[in-house]
Design a protein around this motif. Structure first.
Motif, PDB file in Angstrom:
ATOM      1  N   GLU A 120       0.825  -1.204   0.000  1.00 16.77           N
ATOM      2  CA  GLU A 120       0.000   0.000   0.000  1.00 16.77           C
ATOM      3  C   GLU A 120       0.865   1.261   0.000  1.00 16.77           C
ATOM      4  O   GLU A 120       0.589   2.224  -0.724  1.00 16.77           O
ATOM      5  CB  GLU A 120      -0.927  -0.004   1.218  1.00 16.77           C
ATOM      6  N   GLY A 121       1.913   1.252   0.823  1.00 16.36           N
ATOM      7  CA  GLY A 121       2.796   2.410   0.879  1.00 16.36           C
ATOM      8  C   GLY A 121       3.516   2.634  -0.438  1.00 16.36           C
ATOM      9  O   GLY A 121       3.685   3.779  -0.883  1.00 16.36           O
ATOM     10  N   TYR A 122       3.938   1.533  -1.070  1.00 21.74           N
ATOM     11  CA  TYR A 122       4.635   1.674  -2.351  1.00 21.74           C
ATOM     12  C   TYR A 122       3.679   2.161  -3.431  1.00 21.74           C
ATOM     13  O   TYR A 122       4.033   3.036  -4.244  1.00 21.74           O
ATOM     14  CB  TYR A 122       5.240   0.330  -2.752  1.00 21.74           C
ATOM     15  N   ALA A 123       2.450   1.637  -3.455  1.00 21.31           N
ATOM     16  CA  ALA A 123       1.465   2.069  -4.441  1.00 21.31           C
ATOM     17  C   ALA A 123       1.139   3.552  -4.271  1.00 21.31           C
ATOM     18  O   ALA A 123       0.946   4.276  -5.256  1.00 21.31           O
ATOM     19  CB  ALA A 123       0.201   1.231  -4.319  1.00 21.31           C
ATOM     20  N   VAL A 205       2.761   0.356 -13.333  1.00 18.06           N
ATOM     21  CA  VAL A 205       2.172  -0.987 -13.302  1.00 18.06           C
ATOM     22  C   VAL A 205       3.273  -2.042 -13.212  1.00 18.06           C
ATOM     23  O   VAL A 205       3.197  -2.991 -12.426  1.00 18.06           O
ATOM     24  CB  VAL A 205       1.296  -1.207 -14.554  1.00 18.06           C
ATOM     25  N   ASP A 206       4.322  -1.859 -14.033  1.00 15.78           N
ATOM     26  CA  ASP A 206       5.445  -2.807 -14.009  1.00 15.78           C
ATOM     27  C   ASP A 206       6.188  -2.746 -12.678  1.00 15.78           C
ATOM     28  O   ASP A 206       6.590  -3.791 -12.134  1.00 15.78           O
ATOM     29  CB  ASP A 206       6.411  -2.508 -15.158  1.00 15.78           C
ATOM     30  N   ASP A 207       6.382  -1.539 -12.159  1.00 16.12           N
ATOM     31  CA  ASP A 207       7.109  -1.385 -10.894  1.00 16.12           C
ATOM     32  C   ASP A 207       6.346  -2.032  -9.741  1.00 16.12           C
ATOM     33  O   ASP A 207       6.949  -2.648  -8.850  1.00 16.12           O
ATOM     34  CB  ASP A 207       7.348   0.093 -10.591  1.00 16.12           C
ATOM     35  N   LEU A 208       5.036  -1.885  -9.752  1.00 14.65           N
ATOM     36  CA  LEU A 208       4.237  -2.487  -8.678  1.00 14.65           C
ATOM     37  C   LEU A 208       4.307  -4.006  -8.744  1.00 14.65           C
ATOM     38  O   LEU A 208       4.413  -4.670  -7.703  1.00 14.65           O
ATOM     39  CB  LEU A 208       2.784  -2.020  -8.793  1.00 14.65           C
ATOM     40  N   GLN A 209       4.288  -4.550  -9.948  1.00 15.45           N
ATOM     41  CA  GLN A 209       4.419  -6.001 -10.086  1.00 15.45           C
ATOM     42  C   GLN A 209       5.804  -6.459  -9.651  1.00 15.45           C
ATOM     43  O   GLN A 209       5.958  -7.510  -9.008  1.00 15.45           O
ATOM     44  CB  GLN A 209       4.156  -6.421 -11.536  1.00 15.45           C
ATOM     45  N   HIS A 210       6.821  -5.667  -9.989  1.00 15.16           N
ATOM     46  CA  HIS A 210       8.184  -5.994  -9.559  1.00 15.16           C
ATOM     47  C   HIS A 210       8.282  -5.978  -8.039  1.00 15.16           C
ATOM     48  O   HIS A 210       8.929  -6.844  -7.432  1.00 15.16           O
ATOM     49  CB  HIS A 210       9.174  -5.000 -10.161  1.00 15.16           C
ATOM     50  N   TYR A 211       7.642  -5.002  -7.420  1.00 15.13           N
ATOM     51  CA  TYR A 211       7.629  -4.936  -5.954  1.00 15.13           C
ATOM     52  C   TYR A 211       7.015  -6.207  -5.378  1.00 15.13           C
ATOM     53  O   TYR A 211       7.555  -6.797  -4.428  1.00 15.13           O
ATOM     54  CB  TYR A 211       6.831  -3.715  -5.505  1.00 15.13           C
ATOM     55  N   ARG A 212       5.907  -6.634  -5.937  1.00 15.12           N
ATOM     56  CA  ARG A 212       5.251  -7.849  -5.446  1.00 15.12           C
ATOM     57  C   ARG A 212       6.152  -9.065  -5.600  1.00 15.12           C
ATOM     58  O   ARG A 212       6.240  -9.913  -4.703  1.00 15.12           O
ATOM     59  CB  ARG A 212       3.943  -8.063  -6.197  1.00 15.12           C
ATOM     60  N   ASP A 213       6.834  -9.165  -6.755  1.00  8.15           N
ATOM     61  CA  ASP A 213       7.721 -10.308  -7.002  1.00  8.15           C
ATOM     62  C   ASP A 213       8.891 -10.320  -6.016  1.00  8.15           C
ATOM     63  O   ASP A 213       9.248 -11.375  -5.467  1.00  8.15           O
ATOM     64  CB  ASP A 213       8.251 -10.265  -8.433  1.00  8.15           C
ATOM     65  N   VAL A 214       9.502  -9.152  -5.813  1.00 15.80           N
ATOM     66  CA  VAL A 214      10.648  -9.068  -4.901  1.00 15.80           C
ATOM     67  C   VAL A 214      10.220  -9.389  -3.476  1.00 15.80           C
ATOM     68  O   VAL A 214      10.899 -10.141  -2.763  1.00 15.80           O
ATOM     69  CB  VAL A 214      11.292  -7.669  -4.972  1.00 15.80           C
ATOM     70  N   LYS A 215       9.090  -8.849  -3.066  1.00 12.13           N
ATOM     71  CA  LYS A 215       8.613  -9.088  -1.701  1.00 12.13           C
ATOM     72  C   LYS A 215       8.280 -10.570  -1.494  1.00 12.13           C
ATOM     73  O   LYS A 215       8.598 -11.145  -0.451  1.00 12.13           O
ATOM     74  CB  LYS A 215       7.383  -8.224  -1.417  1.00 12.13           C
ATOM     75  N   ALA A 216       7.663 -11.181  -2.507  1.00  8.37           N
ATOM     76  CA  ALA A 216       7.347 -12.606  -2.413  1.00  8.37           C
ATOM     77  C   ALA A 216       8.616 -13.448  -2.325  1.00  8.37           C
ATOM     78  O   ALA A 216       8.689 -14.417  -1.557  1.00  8.37           O
ATOM     79  CB  ALA A 216       6.506 -13.034  -3.612  1.00  8.37           C
TER      80      ALA A 216
END
Length: 225
Positions: A120-123, A205-216
């Motif tokens: 949420e903070g990153y978004a 959109v790409d950065d948010l997906q990258h954030y999700r991948d890195v966090k996972a």
């Protein structure tokens, strides 16, 4: 005289076994010191070859240094040609560059997770960047409308003079030309800003997906530990 010969004979008899013992003792050391290494290599057909000295083929194909018991003491790779050395250096440089990029990416990702522990903070930060672009676009649009109004006013003045059959002064024509350039510049600026916003929106959109991948990946790594 007989006594002298008798003493010499006794000394000869006692010296003989000592000399033989010294020879027997020195034999293993001499054998050890005389053991030599051999060179073994395989030719282009894979056939093994041996030599007591380095040959051009051994250097060409690479060789093993073998002791007297047949054990490999050291392996030496074949000599590379200038072209092969250049290619190897290029490959090494490219690999180092890739590693540097990967390390930098890992560093940036770690900083990203540290700065924004939650999605949420990153978004929110991504949306803020779009809001800033929207504000800039809004300001440019306001400026453009103002410059377009100024140009319209100048053109109206020139049109009134022409309808009144009066010459249009040079300064007015110059002002109109200059104002047209200003308006064109503002329109180009607005077009660039709108394009930049589209690119930024897709990147978010790409950065948010990258954030999700890195966090996972980090969560998976943490659970694995």
């Amino acid at each position: 005289m007989r006594r002298t010969l008798f003493v010499i004979a006794i000394l000869a008899l006692t010296a003989g076994p000592q000399v033989q013992a010294q020879k027997a003792a020195s034999t293993p050391a001499q054998k050890a010191s005389s053991s030599s290494y051999r060179y073994r290599w395989k030719d282009a057909s894979g056939l093994p070859h041996y030599s007591d000295s380095l040959t051009s083929d051994a250097l060409k194909y690479g060789y093993d240094l073998v002791n007297d018991r047949g054990l490999v003491v050291q392996h030496v790779d074949r000599q590379l040609s200038p072209g092969e050395r250049a290619a190897a250096q290029k490959a090494a440089d490219e690999q180092a560059a890739r590693q540097k990029v990967a390390q930098e990416r890992d560093r940036v990702d770690s900083q990203m997770l540290a700065a924004y522990p939650t999605e949420e903070g990153y978004a929110t930060s991504l949306k803020q960047s779009l809001d800033n672009l929207d504000q800039q676009i809004s300001t440019t649009r306001i400026n453009l409308r103002s410059q377009e109004k100024t140009l319209t006013d100048l053109l109206t003045r020139a049109g009134d003079l022409e309808r009144a059959k009066q010459p249009v002064p040079k300064f007015l024509n110059d002002s109109i030309a200059k104002q047209r350039d200003v308006v064109t510049h503002q329109r180009d600026t607005l077009e660039r800003e709108l394009t930049a916003r589209d690119v930024a929106e897709k990147k978010n959109v790409d950065d948010l997906q990258h954030y999700r991948d890195v966090k996972a990946a980090k969560e998976k790594e943490r659970r694995g530990q």
